[in-house]
Scaffold this motif. Structure first.
Motif, PDB file in Angstrom:
ATOM      1  N   TYR A 135     -22.512  11.932  -4.869  1.00 40.35           N
ATOM      2  CA  TYR A 135     -21.600  12.074  -6.003  1.00 40.35           C
ATOM      3  C   TYR A 135     -20.892  10.759  -6.301  1.00 40.35           C
ATOM      4  O   TYR A 135     -20.833   9.863  -5.464  1.00 40.35           O
TER       5      TYR A 135
ATOM      6  N   THR B 289     -17.623   9.018  -9.103  1.00 41.13           N
ATOM      7  CA  THR B 289     -16.603   9.256 -10.117  1.00 41.13           C
ATOM      8  C   THR B 289     -17.095   8.611 -11.406  1.00 41.13           C
ATOM      9  O   THR B 289     -17.358   7.410 -11.432  1.00 41.13           O
TER      10      THR B 289
ATOM     11  N   GLY C 106     -10.640  11.031 -12.637  1.00 40.69           N
ATOM     12  CA  GLY C 106     -10.434  12.458 -12.409  1.00 40.69           C
ATOM     13  C   GLY C 106     -11.672  13.321 -12.561  1.00 40.69           C
ATOM     14  O   GLY C 106     -11.594  14.527 -12.386  1.00 40.69           O
TER      15      GLY C 106
ATOM     16  N   ILE D  85     -15.684  13.978 -11.350  1.00 41.73           N
ATOM     17  CA  ILE D  85     -16.736  13.625 -10.398  1.00 41.73           C
ATOM     18  C   ILE D  85     -18.047  14.274 -10.813  1.00 41.73           C
ATOM     19  O   ILE D  85     -18.076  15.452 -11.209  1.00 41.73           O
TER      20      ILE D  85
ATOM     21  N   THR E 175     -20.593  18.769 -12.726  1.00 37.15           N
ATOM     22  CA  THR E 175     -19.431  17.933 -13.017  1.00 37.15           C
ATOM     23  C   THR E 175     -18.175  18.733 -12.689  1.00 37.15           C
ATOM     24  O   THR E 175     -18.047  19.880 -13.125  1.00 37.15           O
TER      25      THR E 175
ATOM     26  N   GLN F 151     -13.705  18.589 -11.666  1.00 40.03           N
ATOM     27  CA  GLN F 151     -12.441  17.857 -11.645  1.00 40.03           C
ATOM     28  C   GLN F 151     -12.221  17.389 -10.206  1.00 40.03           C
ATOM     29  O   GLN F 151     -12.403  18.175  -9.281  1.00 40.03           O
ATOM     30  N   SER F 152     -11.858  16.127 -10.021  1.00 41.58           N
ATOM     31  CA  SER F 152     -11.714  15.616  -8.657  1.00 41.58           C
ATOM     32  C   SER F 152     -10.644  16.372  -7.876  1.00 41.58           C
ATOM     33  O   SER F 152     -10.707  16.468  -6.654  1.00 41.58           O
TER      34      SER F 152
ATOM     35  N   LEU G 194     -11.902  19.164  -5.537  1.00 42.84           N
ATOM     36  CA  LEU G 194     -12.536  18.751  -4.293  1.00 42.84           C
ATOM     37  C   LEU G 194     -11.562  18.725  -3.125  1.00 42.84           C
ATOM     38  O   LEU G 194     -11.951  18.882  -1.986  1.00 42.84           O
ATOM     39  N   LYS G 195     -10.270  18.481  -3.425  1.00 43.00           N
ATOM     40  CA  LYS G 195      -9.273  18.395  -2.366  1.00 43.00           C
ATOM     41  C   LYS G 195      -8.973  19.770  -1.761  1.00 43.00           C
ATOM     42  O   LYS G 195      -8.639  19.873  -0.586  1.00 43.00           O
TER      43      LYS G 195
ATOM     44  N   THR H 242     -16.268  17.055   1.178  1.00 45.37           N
ATOM     45  CA  THR H 242     -14.842  16.963   0.832  1.00 45.37           C
ATOM     46  C   THR H 242     -13.997  17.739   1.821  1.00 45.37           C
ATOM     47  O   THR H 242     -12.926  17.301   2.204  1.00 45.37           O
TER      48      THR H 242
END
Ligand SMILES: *[C@@H]1O[C@H](CO)[C@@H](O)[C@H](O)[C@H]1NC(C)=O
Ligand SMILES: *[C@@H]1O[C@H](CO)[C@@H](O)[C@H](O)[C@H]1NC(C)=O
Ligand SMILES: *[C@@H]1O[C@H](CO)[C@@H](O)[C@H](O)[C@H]1NC(C)=O
Ligand SMILES: *[C@@H]1O[C@H](CO)[C@@H](O)[C@H](O)[C@H]1NC(C)=O
Length: 384
Positions: free
Chosen positions: A253, A255, A259, A261, A308, A310-311, A314-315, A338
């Motif tokens: 992956y 970016t 924001g 990914i 695709t 939103q980053s 992933l958190k 992640t």
């Protein structure tokens, strides 16, 4: 007598005439099927019948085998009188006929059998019935093999005594046919030059096994095993092989914009794999993934599924790519890594907390211990 009958026929009508002629022709004769086919390893019944004139008595029935040896004899209506070989038995039959059953037909049972009806007072009447023992070529059901591994195909024929040679042919999906291997009586299995070193054939004329190792995509197609027999002509059957190339998926992956990914899950396999994305505690895919299929020259297909996200997502949650393939018992899951970061943080926090707890416990114990032991220590030197 015939002439007289014919003359009477003209008087009594044609129907009666034909009937009389037929009866006359059958009188004193034994009828038996001339030629019969008996499947190997099954029971088979032979039948003969005799037409008896009025006043004639059937004393005894005898059956002779293919070598003119006595197979079975008996006196009709007398169960005690039955005598004969072990592998045959008397079967029930209508009046004036006789039936015997060969318990299990084998190659040696092929040939002509004689049934003899000993009549009183006219003497013996006999009939002949000839048996051809037959068998079918059987193959197992279609097979799948994994590329690089072993594939075994087998064929069998119940009458190896009749087989001169067995040949295996390969027919590709395009229709090209090539000989792969053969085995003939009193020789070694022959492997065609282009298959040598990776194809083996068993030295058997009944159960033939063709082994391919390692299997490749080019080995896919149908295999025909052909048994050349000296009396029954060629006998054959076909089994088809499908070769799987198992996927070894990978996730990458990057970016693409702040924001956002873009993740790719890629897999090379045969047949093409099916890729789905799985989001922890919520197995909806995050936005529709885009799948690209790229056929490779070697019969495999590269499948890329692009997702695709939103980053921020992933958190919090783990995102997995699930690869489904016919050759796999369960899908292969590849994590986007992640969650490992989060897991590591948790692990460090837990370890730190645990260490702190142990340390404070030790400190407490040490303090208590000291407190109690101090007076003892002071006492010890005085006793010495
Ligand atoms: C058996 O006997 C018949 C005549 O009754 C003869 O034609 C035939 O060849 C004989 N068969 C064998 C195998 O001896
Ligand atoms: C085996 O595969 C071939 C070709 O793929 C097909 O035509 C045939 O019906 C299959 N046979 C069985 C028993 O499934
Ligand atoms: C994903 O695959 C596409 C081709 O389908 C490629 O253009 C893109 O760069 C790849 N992205 C990553 C993160 O590997
Ligand atoms: C999530 O997946 C499980 C099995 O993998 C399934 O039973 C369940 O219905 C799925 N949930 C959603 C919302 O698709």
């Amino acid at each position: 007598m015939k002439k007289m009958m014919m003359q009477s026929c003209y008087r009594k009508g044609l129907q009666v005439c034909l009937l009389l002629l037929m009866v006359e022709r059958l009188q004193g004769r034994v009828t038996a099927p001339e030629r019969l086919e008996a499947p190997v390893e099954k029971p088979f019944t032979l039948t003969c019948s005799v037409s008896r004139e009025r006043g004639e008595l059937l004393r005894q029935v005898r059956w002779l085998d293919v070598k003119n040896q006595t197979l079975l004899t008996y006196q009709p209506g007398n169960r005690e009188s039955v005598s004969g070989q072990q592998h045959v038995e008397l079967a029930s039959s209508p009046k004036d006929s006789s039936a015997i059953t060969i318990r299990r037909v084998g190659f040696r049972d092929e040939g002509c059998y004689t049934c003899i009806f000993d009549m009183n007072p006219s003497g013996s009447k006999q009939g002949l019935t000839c048996l051809t023992v037959t068998a079918q070529v059987t193959v197992e059901s279609n097979k799948t093999a994994v590329s690089g591994k072993k594939a075994s195909l087998s064929c069998s024929y119940g009458l190896p005594e009749k087989v001169q040679q067995i040949t295996w042919k390969h027919t590709s999906a395009k229709g090209d046919s090539t000989e792969v291997a053969s085995f003939a009586k009193r020789s070694d299995p022959m492997i065609e030059p282009s298959f040598q070193g990776r194809v083996w054939l068993s030295a058997s004329l009944s159960d033939s096994q063709l082994t391919i190792q390692p299997v490749s995509v080019q080995d896919e197609g149908c295999y025909t095993c052909l048994y050349n027999t000296h009396s029954d002509g060629p006998k054959m059957s076909t089994v088809c092989l499908v070769t799987y190339v198992l996927p070894k998926p990978q996730v990458s992956y990057k970016t693409t914009s702040p924001g956002v990914i873009e993740a790719n899950c890629t897999s090379v396999s045969r047949p093409p794999a099916e890729i789905v994305w799985n989001v922890e505690r919520d197995n909806r895919t995050v936005g529709p993934p885009v799948t690209t299929l790229l056929p490779q020259g070697d019969g495999t297909t590269l499948v890329i599924s692009t997702l695709t996200v939103q980053s921020g997502l992933l958190k919090d949650v783990s995102i997995k790519c699930l690869v489904h393939h016919k050759g796999l018992e369960s899908p292969i899951a590849v994590s986007m890594n992640t969650k490992i970061g989060t897991a590591l943080t948790i692990l460090i926090s837990v370890t730190t907390a645990a260490s702190l707890l142990v340390m404070s416990l030790c400190f407490c114990l040490w303090k208590c211990f000291l407190h109690k032991e101090d007076p003892m220590r002071r006492l010890k030197p005085t006793t010495n």
